[in-house]
Design an enzyme around this catalytic site. Structure first.
Site, short mmCIF file in Angstrom:
data_model
loop_
_atom_site.label_atom_id
_atom_site.label_comp_id
_atom_site.label_asym_id
_atom_site.label_seq_id
_atom_site.Cartn_x
_atom_site.Cartn_y
_atom_site.Cartn_z
N LYS A 52 0.73 -0.93 -0.27
CA LYS A 52 -0.07 0.12 0.38
C LYS A 52 0.59 1.35 0.26
O LYS A 52 0.44 2.11 -0.81
CB LYS A 52 -0.94 -0.14 1.00
CG LYS A 52 -2.31 -1.28 1.35
CD LYS A 52 -2.82 -1.12 2.40
CE LYS A 52 -3.81 -2.68 2.51
NZ LYS A 52 -4.26 -3.02 3.40
N GLN A 96 -5.08 -1.94 9.28
CA GLN A 96 -4.99 -3.39 9.23
C GLN A 96 -5.14 -4.26 9.99
O GLN A 96 -4.92 -4.49 10.63
CB GLN A 96 -3.04 -3.68 8.95
CG GLN A 96 -2.50 -4.61 7.96
CD GLN A 96 -3.20 -4.55 6.63
OE1 GLN A 96 -3.23 -3.56 5.79
NE2 GLN A 96 -3.71 -6.14 5.81
N ASP A 119 -11.38 1.99 3.47
CA ASP A 119 -11.20 0.27 3.35
C ASP A 119 -12.61 0.00 2.98
O ASP A 119 -13.17 -1.13 2.92
CB ASP A 119 -11.26 -0.39 4.62
CG ASP A 119 -9.96 -0.96 4.40
OD1 ASP A 119 -9.33 -1.08 3.53
OD2 ASP A 119 -8.98 -1.36 5.55
#
Length: 282
Positions: A52, A96, A119
Site C-alpha cells: 500500500k 490493517q 476500506d
C-alpha cells in the site's frame, strides 16, 4: 480458450488515473494523505502495508504509518483512531487487519470516521452502499466491478452467483452486482447442490478461501469467472479458489491468481483516498 482478465494491467490504469488526479489536486494546494495503523509484527500484514505504501508513493499520496506493539490495549488503539479522525491533514484511515486476538476489530472499525473509512468497512459505509448513497465501497468488490467494466463484460440482465457471504467481499459484492442490474444469488457453506447453483452463473465470483475448490464441474460453459481467493496449494504455491488449469478451458473469461483481483484491491484503495477529498468537502 478463455479471455484472461489482466488485473495487474487494469490496476495500473487506475493507479495512473489516480496519479493524475492527485497531481491536479496538488496544483491547487491539496494533499491526499493515508494513515495506516499496524498493530504487531504479523509478516503478511507487513507485506500488505508495504504494498500500500508503494502504491501511495507511485500515486503521489502521502503515506503515514503508525506502528503499535502487539500488546497494545484496545483503549490505546481507539485513541490513535480518534486522533486521526480529528487530524484535518489525514484524509483516509486504514487499520490493517487481522488485529491481535485481544483486540475487538469491529469496535475499531466502527470508531473510524465514515468520511475517512477508505476500506469501506464502517456500518455507515455499508448502509450507504445498500441504499445507493455516496460513501466508500469495500475495495475488493469495487475492484471487481472495474475489472468487469474495463474488460467489456456485460452485467445487465445476466445471472451472477457469488460464493461467500463475508462482510468484506460477498455481501457488498452482491449489492454492487444488483446495482449493475444482474440477477444475484449468494451461495455459502449451507447451500445445497452448490454445483447446480454455480453452473447457472453467467458470472461466477468465488470468495471462500479453499484452494482450487472450483473445478470445471462448477462452471457454466462460457461463464466469466472472478476468483477472489488468495490461497496456497499443497506445494505452497499461491493459487485461488478456482482450479485455473481445469476451469479455464470451459470459461469464457477468467481472472488468474496472482495477477487478477489482488492488484485491484490496492488500486481501489488509492481511488478511495482521492474520493475522500470530495466526501470531506461536500
Amino acid at each position: 480458450m478463455a479471455e484472461l482478465i489482466n488485473g495487474k494491467e487494469i490496476a495500473g490504469q487506475i493507479r495512473d488515473e489516480v496519479k493524475g488526479t492527485v497531481a491536479a489536486l496538488s496544483v491547487r494546494g491539496i494533499r491526499v494523505t493515508l494513515a495506516v495503523v499496524l498493530v504487531g509484527e504479523d509478516p503478511a500484514s507487513q507485506v500488505y502495508v508495504r504494498n500500500k505504501e508503494k502504491a501511495c508513493e507511485y500515486c503521489g499520496i502521502v503515506s503515514r504509518r503508525i506502528t503499535l506493539p502487539e500488546q497494545t490495549p484496545q483503549e490505546e488503539l481507539l485513541k490513535v483512531v480518534k486522533d486521526l479522525n480529528e487530524d484535518p491533514s489525514v484524509n483516509g484511515i486504514l487499520v490493517q487487519l487481522p488485529l491481535p486476538r485481544h483486540l475487538d476489530a469491529d469496535e475499531v472499525i466502527r470508531a473510524i470516521s465514515p468520511l475517512k473509512d477508505v476500506d469501506g468497512f464502517h456500518p455507515q459505509s455499508v448502509g450507504a452502499l445498500s441504499i445507493g448513497l455516496p460513501g466508500f465501497t469495500s475495495c475488493t468488490p469495487a475492484g471487481i466491478i472495474e475489472l468487469l467494466h474495463r474488460s467489456g463484460i456485460k452485467t445487465d440482465g445476466r445471472e451472477c452467483v457469488i460464493v461467500g457471504r463475508s462482510n468484506i467481499v460477498g455481501k457488498p459484492m452482491g449489492m454492487l452486482m444488483l446495482r449493475e442490474n444482474a440477477t444475484v444469488t449468494i451461495a455459502h457453506s449451507h447451500t445445497k447442490n452448490l454445483q447446480e447453483v454455480t453452473r447457472r452463473a453467467d458470472i461466477l465470483i468465488t470468495a471462500i478461501g479453499k484452494p482450487k475448490f472450483f473445478t470445471r464441474d462448477y462452471v457454466k460453459e462460457g461463464a466469466c469467472v472472478i476468483d477472489c481467493g488468495m490461497d496456497r496449494d499443497e506445494n505452497g504455491k499461491l493459487c485461488g479458489d478456482v482450479d485455473f488449469a481445469d476451469a479455464e478451458p470451459v470459461a469464457g473469461a477468467i481472472t488468474p491468481v496472482p495477477g487478477g483481483v489482488g492488484p485491484m484491491t490496492v488500486a481501489m484503495l488509492m481511488k478511495n483516498c482521492v474520493d475522500s477529498i470530495v466526501l470531506q468537502r461536500s
